[in-house]
Design an enzyme around this catalytic site. Structure first.
Site, PDB file in Angstrom:
ATOM      1  N   GLU A  67      -0.597   2.563  -1.755  1.00 48.49           N
ATOM      2  CA  GLU A  67      -2.018   2.227  -1.585  1.00 48.49           C
ATOM      3  C   GLU A  67      -2.981   3.350  -1.959  1.00 48.49           C
ATOM      4  O   GLU A  67      -3.862   3.717  -1.175  1.00 48.49           O
ATOM      5  CB  GLU A  67      -2.248   1.773  -0.142  1.00 48.49           C
ATOM      6  CG  GLU A  67      -1.409   0.566   0.239  1.00 48.49           C
ATOM      7  CD  GLU A  67      -1.524   0.191   1.714  1.00 48.49           C
ATOM      8  OE1 GLU A  67      -2.341   0.807   2.419  1.00 48.49           O
ATOM      9  OE2 GLU A  67      -0.784  -0.701   2.159  1.00 48.49           O
ATOM     10  N   GLU A 106       6.324  -7.125   0.519  1.00 52.18           N
ATOM     11  CA  GLU A 106       5.960  -7.361   1.929  1.00 52.18           C
ATOM     12  C   GLU A 106       5.446  -8.783   2.107  1.00 52.18           C
ATOM     13  O   GLU A 106       4.356  -9.002   2.633  1.00 52.18           O
ATOM     14  CB  GLU A 106       4.916  -6.331   2.388  1.00 52.18           C
ATOM     15  CG  GLU A 106       5.373  -4.888   2.225  1.00 52.18           C
ATOM     16  CD  GLU A 106       4.333  -3.856   2.628  1.00 52.18           C
ATOM     17  OE1 GLU A 106       3.476  -4.171   3.483  1.00 52.18           O
ATOM     18  OE2 GLU A 106       4.374  -2.732   2.088  1.00 52.18           O
TER      19      GLU A 106
END
Length: 454
Positions: A244, A362
């Protein structure tokens, strides 16, 4: 895992015999309702009806695999959970074998509530998945040891100290059971302690300079990878090296990939201390210490967003040009209606242009409320996503090298969280019973993967 020992003789017989026969697949089901932009499964799968034999079929002897799982199921006869539905029938991982690894998250916010302590959780995991991800315990805040790091400094050793007690048992379980792991994650602006960036590893020390922080990162990465590669060879098959780092809204406007400068928790200390090339530096270090068969990934959320997608593409292209990256991880926190399959497909095709591996890391499909109607929508959504992946994957004739798909948890109402866990995104319910999402996913894997002629 005490209950597995009761079936150990069966597993040993299976391994000695070298037998790995599969159960007969379930009867095909009607494909799910299609989302906009997705071809019909019948365009890819042509069913052939064969006349039944006139002779009475002779019942087949159970395979070694079936006998093993019968033994495992019997070992849970005293459990408060009925695992019959979860442990019988064809395993999900076997249906997509040859396409990609099928993974699941091992839930736990601490060692004490980690999934490894639930025999039921681990049995269902072994049955249906061949890859796992620790949802928390491989992050720096769980691995770094402040007290020992300060002691190192006092003794003239500037390297950070790492503690592997929380992950060792899971790594050993993976090795013992033939399950691999995604390493998640090495560099992240969150769940990384502030003291790691400070002089003397003191909570109130001044922030160190760039070179000191790069030294610490190199040491941390080396110790982490060496521990896994020497003690559990072949278990960790890839690492999310950086997590991220792209922020198209508030990122550095002078950075070619809009490097993250801050988060809800405060400044991005990697950016503040090292600079906007911290991602590149992390991958250089990781490449130096990773074994040849360990892949290096950049992982991020909302990859479907056009601006963010393009920033990630620019970042990963630069890394790929230097041979520093092997793949892109696409987190998949999606709902039953957004983003559309067409948008996800466009993103995957865009990333596929780089020639890198693509992993769904995820996957969690949310619903508006826990009703039967919403769970049915969720089931159709999971099904349509797996169908999309089947024709985008190179093994299905598509452009993308999809190597792993991970569902970021096994069950709603996690066994060690109790009523406080209101999660409704998983394939199994709080009693380890398959939800409609499991059933529809299994049907789609049977249609679009198992029976497809390659």
């Amino acid at each position: 895992m005490g209950k597995f020992k009761k079936a150990a003789w069966v597993l040993a017989a299976c391994l000695l015999a070298g037998c790995a026969s599969q159960e007969k697949p379930e009867e095909k089901a009607t494909p799910p309702v299609q989302e906009t932009g997705t071809p019909s499964p019948t365009e890819a799968v042509q069913a052939t009806v064969t006349p039944e034999a006139t002779a009475t079929p002779v019942p087949e002897e159970p395979s070694e695999e079936e006998l093993y799982w019968q033994g495992v199921l019997e070992s849970f006869s005293g459990s408060k959970y009925d695992l019959t539905a979860a442990l019988t029938g064809t395993a999900l991982k076997d249906l997509c074998n040859g396409y990609f690894k099928l993974g699941v998250g091992l839930t736990g916010s601490s060692y004490n509530n980690l999934a490894i302590h639930s025999d039921e959780y681990m049995a269902v995991t072994k049955k249906h998945f061949n890859s796992v991800t620790l949802t928390n315990l491989f992050k720096p805040s769980y691995i770094l040891d402040q007290a020992q790091s300060k002691k190192n400094m006092a003794e003239g050793n500037e390297e950070p100290a790492l503690e592997f007690m929380r992950v060792e048992e899971v790594l050993q379980w993976c090795m013992d059971n033939g399950v691999q792991m995604r390493g998640h994650t090495i560099v992240w602006h969150a769940q990384t302690p502030d003291w790691y960036f400070r002089e003397g590893y003191e909570s109130d020390g001044a922030y160190v300079d760039r070179e000191t922080m790069l030294f610490r990162l190199d040491s941390y990465t080396r110790q982490l990878m060496t521990y896994c590669q020497e003690n559990f060879p072949g278990v960790v098959y890839c690492w999310d090296v950086v997590n991220e780092a792209v922020d198209p809204d508030k990122g550095d406007p002078d950075s070619f990939y809009r490097c993250r400068m801050e988060s809800d928790e405060g400044p991005n200390l990697w950016y503040q201390v090292v600079g906007d090339d911290y991602v590149e530096q992390a991958f250089r270090i990781a490449r130096k210490h990773a074994a040849e068969d360990v892949a290096l990934f950049y992982n991020d959320f909302n990859t479907y967003d056009t601006r963010k997608r393009d920033c990630i593409y620019n970042l990963c292209k630069a890394l790929a040009d230097e041979g520093l990256i092997d793949g892109i991880g696409m987190q998949a926190y999606w709902s039953t209606g957004f983003p559309s399959v067409a948008i996800i497909e466009t993103t995957i095709k865009k990333f596929a242009e780089l020639g890198l591996e693509i992993q769904i890391t995820e996957m969690s499909i949310s619903i508006d409320e826990a009703t039967e109607e919403e769970f049915e929508k969720q089931a159709k959504r999971y099904s349509s996503i797996f169908y999309m992946l089947s024709y985008l994957d190179e093994e299905g004739g598509g452009p993308a090298n999809i190597t792993s798909v991970t569902l970021f948890g096994l069950m709603d109402g996690y066994v060690f969280y109790g009523d406080s866990d209101t999660t409704t995104t998983r394939l199994f319910d709080k009693n380890f019973q398959p939800k409609p999402a499991f059933n529809e996913t299994k049907k789609m894997l049977e249609i679009a993967y198992k029976n497809r002629k390659k």
